[in-house]
Design an enzyme around this catalytic site. Structure first.
Site, mmCIF file in Angstrom:
data_model
loop_
_atom_site.group_PDB
_atom_site.id
_atom_site.type_symbol
_atom_site.label_atom_id
_atom_site.label_comp_id
_atom_site.label_asym_id
_atom_site.label_seq_id
_atom_site.Cartn_x
_atom_site.Cartn_y
_atom_site.Cartn_z
ATOM 1 N N GLU A 40 10.529 15.249 15.690
ATOM 2 C CA GLU A 40 10.975 15.039 14.306
ATOM 3 C C GLU A 40 10.324 16.085 13.398
ATOM 4 O OE1 GLU A 40 11.597 11.306 11.333
ATOM 5 O OE2 GLU A 40 9.572 11.520 12.085
ATOM 6 N N GLU A 72 9.952 0.321 10.733
ATOM 7 C CA GLU A 72 11.117 1.202 10.560
ATOM 8 C C GLU A 72 10.586 2.624 10.672
ATOM 9 O OE1 GLU A 72 13.177 3.835 9.258
ATOM 10 O OE2 GLU A 72 13.221 2.928 7.258
ATOM 11 N N CYS A 94 14.217 9.385 6.690
ATOM 12 C CA CYS A 94 14.045 8.987 8.098
ATOM 13 C C CYS A 94 15.360 8.953 8.852
ATOM 14 C CB CYS A 94 13.318 7.651 8.192
ATOM 15 S SG CYS A 94 14.022 6.399 7.136
ATOM 16 N N LYS A 106 0.868 -1.183 0.000
ATOM 17 C CA LYS A 106 0.000 0.000 0.000
ATOM 18 C C LYS A 106 0.904 1.232 0.000
ATOM 19 C CE LYS A 106 -1.713 2.755 2.947
ATOM 20 N NZ LYS A 106 -1.537 3.988 2.159
HETATM 21 O O1 TXE Z 1 2.960 9.372 7.578
HETATM 22 P P1 TXE Z 1 2.386 8.048 8.188
HETATM 23 P P2 TXE Z 1 2.182 10.603 6.882
HETATM 24 C C1 TXE Z 1 6.450 11.945 9.225
HETATM 25 C C2 TXE Z 1 6.549 13.304 8.605
HETATM 26 C C3 TXE Z 1 5.151 13.604 8.152
HETATM 27 C C4 TXE Z 1 4.307 12.844 9.153
HETATM 28 C C5 TXE Z 1 2.969 12.378 8.638
HETATM 29 O O2 TXE Z 1 6.936 14.214 9.591
HETATM 30 O O3 TXE Z 1 4.858 14.972 8.175
HETATM 31 O O4 TXE Z 1 5.083 11.712 9.465
HETATM 32 O O5 TXE Z 1 3.116 11.798 7.333
HETATM 33 C C6 TXE Z 1 -0.122 4.559 6.207
HETATM 34 N N1 TXE Z 1 -2.873 1.679 9.467
HETATM 35 N N2 TXE Z 1 6.958 10.882 8.343
HETATM 36 O O6 TXE Z 1 0.821 10.778 7.448
HETATM 37 O O7 TXE Z 1 1.096 8.306 8.867
HETATM 38 C C7 TXE Z 1 -0.184 5.768 5.309
HETATM 39 O O8 TXE Z 1 -1.302 5.703 4.449
HETATM 40 C C8 TXE Z 1 -2.101 1.315 8.433
HETATM 41 C C9 TXE Z 1 8.203 10.332 8.703
HETATM 42 O O9 TXE Z 1 2.264 10.403 5.439
HETATM 43 O O10 TXE Z 1 3.476 7.427 8.969
HETATM 44 C C10 TXE Z 1 1.157 5.648 4.589
HETATM 45 O O11 TXE Z 1 1.067 4.681 3.543
HETATM 46 N N3 TXE Z 1 -1.438 2.198 7.663
HETATM 47 C C11 TXE Z 1 8.430 9.016 8.076
HETATM 48 C C12 TXE Z 1 2.093 5.126 5.689
HETATM 49 O O12 TXE Z 1 1.221 4.545 6.670
HETATM 50 C C13 TXE Z 1 -1.535 3.501 7.955
HETATM 51 C C14 TXE Z 1 8.040 8.902 6.644
HETATM 52 C C15 TXE Z 1 2.931 6.205 6.353
HETATM 53 O O13 TXE Z 1 2.085 7.184 6.872
HETATM 54 C C16 TXE Z 1 -2.352 3.953 9.030
HETATM 55 C C17 TXE Z 1 6.739 9.515 6.396
HETATM 56 C C18 TXE Z 1 -3.018 2.984 9.806
HETATM 57 N N4 TXE Z 1 -3.777 3.307 10.849
HETATM 58 C C19 TXE Z 1 6.280 10.508 7.223
HETATM 59 N N5 TXE Z 1 -2.262 5.310 9.059
HETATM 60 C C20 TXE Z 1 9.792 8.431 8.344
HETATM 61 N N6 TXE Z 1 10.444 8.841 9.400
HETATM 62 O O14 TXE Z 1 10.251 7.569 7.605
HETATM 63 C C21 TXE Z 1 -1.458 5.692 8.038
HETATM 64 N N7 TXE Z 1 -1.024 4.608 7.371
#
Ligand code: TXE
Length: 497
Positions: free
Chosen positions: A401, A270, A304, A194
């Site tokens: 972060e 991760e 990350c 996904k």
């Molecule tokens: O990330 P999420 P988001 C941080 C970054 C950003 C914030 C939010 O600061 O502004 O997180 O970003 C899926 N069950 N990072 O909302 O929520 C979602 O659809 C299953 C840091 O995009 O972590 C996406 O495919 N899946 C980070 C994935 O999880 C779920 C990288 C990541 O989303 C879900 C990205 C649920 N309940 C953002 N809720 C890093 N450090 O690597 C969401 N998802």
């Protein structure tokens, strides 16, 4: 330089009504809801995608399960490796198309899309392809007593866990998908991915290439949609045997909880954190500045493992910050489709707004904004690369972060204090130490609480070197040989004869 003209294949691909990739077929999706893909550099809608429903989730999991027990189980390890190598060849052949597509969705500069999203993905695929023929168990010496002359033999074998659900963030939509896909497939698992709702397109194209590479139908499936709908439905699905997630800490905690809650589904997380970079006083200022840029500002800080907390000796901090300011002021910020651009926009509006709030927070905390700290006027989610000098380790920007192009700095005098500061975080994904004094570095490495410690480098992820977090930055390791433990079950066999 000016913007690249989009390849006709990219324009054509964007015009398609997108949905999912299930059982070897592009599926528009029967759901009524669609969501838009927005180019963060122009704020224009470039494509629409049909949101996945329970129907697509179920179809993808069923297809992956059938392939797991059928076509993929009947494929020899050598052929599994060959499939991954052929996919690597096709990524290379279609590099420019994929790179342009990814840049349009994520705002990553075209050079980074070429070099990391596709170039590094090719390397990872080839590395994992090699493992397909090398996953094995061991023979064991049994210590049971023999009363009537009976003998024993025992061995272990590694068996693929089954159908894997891979949940992917928006910062490296291809590369992170490839890490998970290649690890799963080389072990004999099948996968349903996904992608993030912000970057749902490029993996659909990669899945088409996977079919062309001869990977059997059902082995790789993609379902697009939101996290709380499609993401959680994949995790809760009865056919899901393992979840592999990369993303933010709060979502990771929720994902981990729901995986464990239902049926103890295996889970690898991760997550991000608040990575530290410590520079020792023996280094020249220019080298420190080069290191800070490498560690903190690549891909607008949206990595990350990027460093966000920087510790600089008191005797050097003024010079370092003044030279860093000068260097950041020369950054070429602009269209990510221009090959000379060094910094593109942030990847999406929600993230842009989060970064603007953090700029405000730094002001409220009384931090000194040495450079940047503002959005860039005009269209697109552009912000200035930013240098913040914190007052104390308790300031918000030393703890939270940002995932943006923001370096937050503190000075230090004492190296014992420096180690304490580096570890004063609930997170532990990565850290770096910068010094020419290798003897000192070797003594400090084991005292730093992080899954990876780099010395005189930062954010280099190599397929042969395990990667993952400690503390609240995650569970499990990707890459190296460490990944095998997370995609296979260890079966023990004992024989009496
Ligand atoms: O990330 P999420 P988001 C941080 C970054 C950003 C914030 C939010 O600061 O502004 O997180 O970003 C899926 N069950 N990072 O909302 O929520 C979602 O659809 C299953 C840091 O995009 O972590 C996406 O495919 N899946 C980070 C994935 O999880 C779920 C990288 C990541 O989303 C879900 C990205 C649920 N309940 C953002 N809720 C890093 N450090 O690597 C969401 N998802």
């Amino acid at each position: 330089m000016s913007e690249l003209a989009l390849l006709p294949a990219v324009s054509e691909f964007l015009k398609r009504q997108h949905g999912h990739f299930i059982n070897g077929q592009t599926v528009p999706g029967g759901g009524k809801t669609t969501f838009n893909v927005v180019n963060p550099a122009t704020e224009k809608v470039i494509s629409t995608v049909t949101e996945g429903t329970a129907t697509e989730v179920n179809a993808a999991m069923e297809a992956a399960n059938q392939a797991f027990y059928g076509a993929w189980a009947n494929t020899t390890p050598m052929e599994r490796g060959n499939c991954l190598n052929r996919l690597a060849d096709l990524l290379e052949k279609n590099l420019e198309e994929l790179a342009q597509l990814e840049t349009m969705c994520s705002g990553k500069t075209i050079q980074l899309s070429r070099f990391l999203e596709i170039g590094a993905s090719v390397q990872f695929l080839r590395y994992f392809a090699g493992w397909a023929t090398k996953i094995s168990g061991e023979t064991l010496n049994v210590s049971l007593p023999s009363f009537k002359g009976e003998k024993y033999s025992a061995f272990t074998q590694r068996e693929p866990v089954g159908v894997v659900a891979g949940i992917i963030p928006w910062n490296f939509s291809i590369m992170i998908s490839i890490w998970k896909l290649a690890a799963a497939l080389t072990c004999g698992c099948t996968i349903v991915l996904k992608p993030s709702e912000f970057t749902p397109l490029t993996m659909l194209r990669v899945a088409e290439l996977a079919k062309e590479a001869g990977i059997p139908d059902g082995v790789i499936n993609i379902v697009n949609g939101g996290g709380s709908e499609v993401g959680s439905a994949l995790i809760a699905h009865p056919l899901c045997s393992k979840v592999t997630f990369t993303g933010s800490v709060p979502t990771g905690l929720a994902v981990g909880r729901s995986a464990m809650e239902g049926k103890l589904t295996r889970v690898t997380l991760e997550l991000g954190g608040k990575n530290g970079a410590a520079f020792l006083a023996d280094l020249p200022v220019e080298k420190i500045v080069d290191g800070i840029i490498e560690a903190g500002y690549l891909n607008q800080g949206q990595i990350c493992a990027a460093a966000e907390r920087f510790y600089i000796p008191s005797s050097l901090i003024d010079d370092v910050l003044s030279q860093l300011k000068q260097r950041l002021s020369t950054f070429k910020i602009g269209s990510p489709l221009d090959e000379t651009t060094e910094m593109g926009p942030l990847a999406n509006k929600a993230h842009y707004e989060k970064i603007l709030n953090l700029f405000e927070q730094a002001k409220q905390d009384g931090n000194q904004i040495i450079y940047g700290g503002c959005p860039i006027d005009g269209t697109g989610y552009f912000v200035e690369p930013t240098i913040i000098r914190a007052n104390s380790p308790d300031d918000t920007l030393m703890k939270e972060e940002t995932f943006g192009p923001i370096g937050t700095f503190l000075s230090y005098d004492d190296e014992e204090e420096l180690i304490k500061q580096m570890n004063s975080t609930p997170f532990g994904l990565a850290a770096s130490l910068w010094t020419n004094d290798l003897s000192k570095a070797m003594r400090m490495i084991s005292r730093i609480e992080a899954g990876t410690v780099w010395v005189n480098m930062h954010t280099f992820l190599d397929p042969a070197v395990p990667f993952g977090g400690i503390k609240s930055s995650g569970i499990g390791r990707e890459f190296g040989s460490a990944f095998i433990e997370y995609y296979t079950e260890l079966k023990s066999v004992m024989i009496r004869y």
